[in-house]
Motif scaffolding. Structure first.
Motif, PDB file in Angstrom:
ATOM      1  N   TYR A 145       0.840  -1.200   0.000  1.00  0.00           N
ATOM      2  CA  TYR A 145       0.000   0.000   0.000  1.00  0.00           C
ATOM      3  C   TYR A 145       0.872   1.246   0.000  1.00  0.00           C
ATOM      4  O   TYR A 145       0.542   2.255  -0.630  1.00  0.00           O
ATOM      5  CB  TYR A 145      -0.899  -0.025   1.230  1.00  0.00           C
ATOM      6  CG  TYR A 145      -2.147   0.834   1.129  1.00  0.00           C
ATOM      7  CD1 TYR A 145      -2.886   0.931  -0.046  1.00  0.00           C
ATOM      8  CD2 TYR A 145      -2.613   1.534   2.248  1.00  0.00           C
ATOM      9  CE1 TYR A 145      -4.037   1.695  -0.121  1.00  0.00           C
ATOM     10  CE2 TYR A 145      -3.770   2.298   2.185  1.00  0.00           C
ATOM     11  CZ  TYR A 145      -4.475   2.384   0.999  1.00  0.00           C
ATOM     12  OH  TYR A 145      -5.628   3.144   0.932  1.00  0.00           O
ATOM     13  N   GLU A 146       1.991   1.151   0.727  1.00  0.00           N
ATOM     14  CA  GLU A 146       2.913   2.286   0.825  1.00  0.00           C
ATOM     15  C   GLU A 146       3.438   2.680  -0.552  1.00  0.00           C
ATOM     16  O   GLU A 146       3.682   3.869  -0.823  1.00  0.00           O
ATOM     17  CB  GLU A 146       4.081   1.941   1.755  1.00  0.00           C
ATOM     18  CG  GLU A 146       3.702   1.753   3.216  1.00  0.00           C
ATOM     19  CD  GLU A 146       2.925   0.461   3.484  1.00  0.00           C
ATOM     20  OE1 GLU A 146       2.207   0.401   4.498  1.00  0.00           O
ATOM     21  OE2 GLU A 146       3.038  -0.477   2.654  1.00  0.00           O
ATOM     22  N   ASN A 148       1.725   2.226  -3.281  1.00  0.00           N
ATOM     23  CA  ASN A 148       0.542   2.386  -4.133  1.00  0.00           C
ATOM     24  C   ASN A 148       0.280   1.171  -5.018  1.00  0.00           C
ATOM     25  O   ASN A 148      -0.219   1.298  -6.142  1.00  0.00           O
ATOM     26  CB  ASN A 148       0.664   3.651  -5.001  1.00  0.00           C
ATOM     27  CG  ASN A 148      -0.685   4.125  -5.533  1.00  0.00           C
ATOM     28  OD1 ASN A 148      -1.716   3.921  -4.884  1.00  0.00           O
ATOM     29  ND2 ASN A 148      -0.692   4.724  -6.706  1.00  0.00           N
ATOM     30  N   ASN A 309     -10.491   8.598   6.452  1.00  0.00           N
ATOM     31  CA  ASN A 309      -9.232   9.202   6.906  1.00  0.00           C
ATOM     32  C   ASN A 309      -9.397  10.016   8.179  1.00  0.00           C
ATOM     33  O   ASN A 309      -8.401  10.439   8.787  1.00  0.00           O
ATOM     34  CB  ASN A 309      -8.631  10.065   5.797  1.00  0.00           C
ATOM     35  CG  ASN A 309      -7.894   9.232   4.761  1.00  0.00           C
ATOM     36  OD1 ASN A 309      -7.234   8.259   5.091  1.00  0.00           O
ATOM     37  ND2 ASN A 309      -8.005   9.618   3.496  1.00  0.00           N
ATOM     38  N   LEU A 315      -5.853   4.540   7.173  1.00  0.00           N
ATOM     39  CA  LEU A 315      -5.302   5.248   6.024  1.00  0.00           C
ATOM     40  C   LEU A 315      -6.045   4.809   4.779  1.00  0.00           C
ATOM     41  O   LEU A 315      -6.065   3.627   4.445  1.00  0.00           O
ATOM     42  CB  LEU A 315      -3.809   4.942   5.863  1.00  0.00           C
ATOM     43  CG  LEU A 315      -3.139   5.499   4.599  1.00  0.00           C
ATOM     44  CD1 LEU A 315      -3.201   7.024   4.583  1.00  0.00           C
ATOM     45  CD2 LEU A 315      -1.700   5.010   4.507  1.00  0.00           C
ATOM     46  N   CYS A 316      -6.690   5.754   4.116  1.00  0.00           N
ATOM     47  CA  CYS A 316      -7.435   5.440   2.895  1.00  0.00           C
ATOM     48  C   CYS A 316      -6.960   6.343   1.770  1.00  0.00           C
ATOM     49  O   CYS A 316      -7.219   7.550   1.772  1.00  0.00           O
ATOM     50  CB  CYS A 316      -8.941   5.622   3.119  1.00  0.00           C
ATOM     51  SG  CYS A 316      -9.952   5.043   1.732  1.00  0.00           S
ATOM     52  N   LYS A 317      -6.257   5.752   0.816  1.00  0.00           N
ATOM     53  CA  LYS A 317      -5.757   6.508  -0.322  1.00  0.00           C
ATOM     54  C   LYS A 317      -6.813   6.570  -1.422  1.00  0.00           C
ATOM     55  O   LYS A 317      -7.686   5.719  -1.517  1.00  0.00           O
ATOM     56  CB  LYS A 317      -4.495   5.847  -0.871  1.00  0.00           C
ATOM     57  CG  LYS A 317      -3.319   5.858   0.079  1.00  0.00           C
ATOM     58  CD  LYS A 317      -2.076   5.284  -0.579  1.00  0.00           C
ATOM     59  CE  LYS A 317      -0.877   5.324   0.350  1.00  0.00           C
ATOM     60  NZ  LYS A 317       0.353   4.827  -0.316  1.00  0.00           N
ATOM     61  N   GLU A 318      -6.700   7.590  -2.252  1.00  0.00           N
ATOM     62  CA  GLU A 318      -7.589   7.694  -3.402  1.00  0.00           C
ATOM     63  C   GLU A 318      -7.259   6.583  -4.395  1.00  0.00           C
ATOM     64  O   GLU A 318      -6.114   6.148  -4.507  1.00  0.00           O
ATOM     65  CB  GLU A 318      -7.442   9.061  -4.073  1.00  0.00           C
ATOM     66  CG  GLU A 318      -7.913  10.211  -3.199  1.00  0.00           C
ATOM     67  CD  GLU A 318      -7.864  11.537  -3.926  1.00  0.00           C
ATOM     68  OE1 GLU A 318      -7.424  11.561  -5.108  1.00  0.00           O
ATOM     69  OE2 GLU A 318      -8.255  12.557  -3.334  1.00  0.00           O
ATOM     70  N   THR A 319      -8.266   6.135  -5.116  1.00  0.00           N
ATOM     71  CA  THR A 319      -8.075   5.063  -6.096  1.00  0.00           C
ATOM     72  C   THR A 319      -8.060   5.645  -7.507  1.00  0.00           C
ATOM     73  O   THR A 319      -8.288   6.840  -7.713  1.00  0.00           O
ATOM     74  CB  THR A 319      -9.193   4.017  -5.993  1.00  0.00           C
ATOM     75  OG1 THR A 319     -10.405   4.569  -6.536  1.00  0.00           O
ATOM     76  CG2 THR A 319      -9.441   3.600  -4.554  1.00  0.00           C
TER      77      THR A 319
END
Length: 391
Positions: A145-146, A148, A309, A315-319
């Motif tokens: 995840y780090e 991406n 977030n 931690l929720c990143k954009e997709t």
């Protein structure tokens, strides 16, 4: 009872298992919000339904050719030509009862006992079990995840052996929403072109639910030389909100498609004639609803990412696309009484009355997948419940 050894190798879909449990709770009167199923909440566009009605009224209710009607295959060929700049002939196309069946059939005709299949993590839940059922061995290509979920070419090379038969790509990816851009695909293709016997499958089912800044590309767009070894998989379920119509298709080497047709002729035979007529209309006409549906998914995506977030330890990143988000709860789990993402999913189901799928089902511990293919009001309610329970 004595069951076959083959069926003992695989387990029920985690997505379906959690959905069933949530539905059981609903039947008992509990107010459960289900964020497990990858199914658009929009209705099938009217022009598609009208085509199905017309097919019924005109008597197009009989068996079709095993590999699909000539009309639908022509529509698929035109779709590839107009949208993807790819050229296929009718004998390089097969229509199945959903993209899932196309993938299953492909694996059954390509994979033999002991063959290795490289699958980047995270992956759609059915990939690994399908490979095992075909007699193959899934080889997991780890991503983080780090980073991406980017594919490391050096790690890809380490996964390959003289037993490697296939590399499976899904982009945009379920569950992560990751899109593998043309640079990544070009790097992958260089590795494959340096070999002779490795096939690649490109699962493009979320092609149209995509907001990466690059126009959608699959492996053949960046490396036409791989055409004889590439199988392109797609369908109408996600983009056109036609999950129940069960139409998927595959395009590739005519000999592979021929074997898939042989298998299909002895299993399900043709896909529904009515559904094929509807799919033909979906692919042959402009779908004016599609941009609106995609915009709504993006709106929901932005809302859910922001809300998640706000939870400490999440931690929720954009997709890049799809209608899922795949946040990391690793820090939250480490600082709680929970042992893993399965415990977290059960906590959310029992206490928040929100059903999600644990990331371990997709080969990625410490995450959960939330479907945003549900109306905004329900998503707002779900986020309020999740934040209340986890805060």
């Amino acid at each position: 009872m004595a069951f076959s050894n083959r069926i003992k190798l695989i387990k029920p879909s985690s997505t379906m298992a959690l959905t069933s449990k949530a539905n059981e709770m609903r039947l008992q009167g509990e107010d459960v919000l289900v964020l497990t199923v990858g199914e658009p909440d929009f209705d099938t566009p009217q022009y598609i339904k009208d085509a199905a009605k017309k097919a019924i009224d005109s008597g197009a209710t009989k068996y079709t050719s095993v590999d699909g009607t000539p009309e639908l295959k022509e529509a698929i060929i035109n779709k590839f030509k107009n949208e993807n700049e790819l050229s296929f002939e009718p004998n390089e196309i097969i229509v199945s009862a959903g993209c899932k069946q196309s993938i299953f059939n492909m694996l059954q005709v390509l994979i033999d006992d002991g063959d290795e299949v490289v699958i980047p993590q995270p992956y759609w839940v059915s990939y690994a079990d399908m490979v095992v059922y075909a007699g193959g061995k899934p080889i997991m290509l780890k991503t983080t995840y780090e980073n991406n979920f980017n594919i490391s070419i050096s790690q890809l090379k380490e996964c390959l052996s003289d037993k490697t038969k296939l590399l499976m790509i899904n982009s945009p990816n379920n569950p992560s929403g990751k899109y593998f851009d043309s640079k990544t695909l070009s790097n992958i293709s260089e590795v494959l072109l340096s070999t002779e016997n490795i096939y690649i499958s490109s699962d493009d089912i979320y092609e149209h639910i995509h907001w990466h800044n690059e126009k959608f590309h699959n492996i053949l767009n960046v490396s036409p030389d791989l055409k004889e070894r590439a199988i392109i998989l797609n369908g109408v379920s996600k983009a056109y909100s036609m999950t129940g119509w069960r139409i998927g298709y595959a395009a590739g080497n005519s000999e592979i498609i021929k074997k898939m047709k042989t298998l299909q002729s002895q299993s399900t035979s043709c896909a529904s004639s009515i559904s094929q007529a509807a799919a033909c209309a979906a692919l042959s006409s402009e779908c004016k609803e599609l941009p609106n549906m995609r915009a709504e998914y993006k709106k929901r995506h932005d809302f859910v990412v922001k809300q998640l977030n706000q939870i400490k330890g999440v931690l929720c990143k954009e997709t890049d696309g799809t209608f899922y988000v795949f946040p990391s709860f690793k820090e939250y789990i480490q600082n709680s009484e929970l042992s893993n993402d399965n415990d977290l999913a059960m906590k959310l189901l029992n206490e928040a009355k929100v059903a999600v799928v644990p990331g371990s089902a997709f080969g990625m511990n410490g995450h959960v997948r939330l479907s945003i293919a549900i109306d905004m009001k329900s998503l707002e309610n779900a986020m309020t419940r999740i934040k209340s329970v986890l805060s």
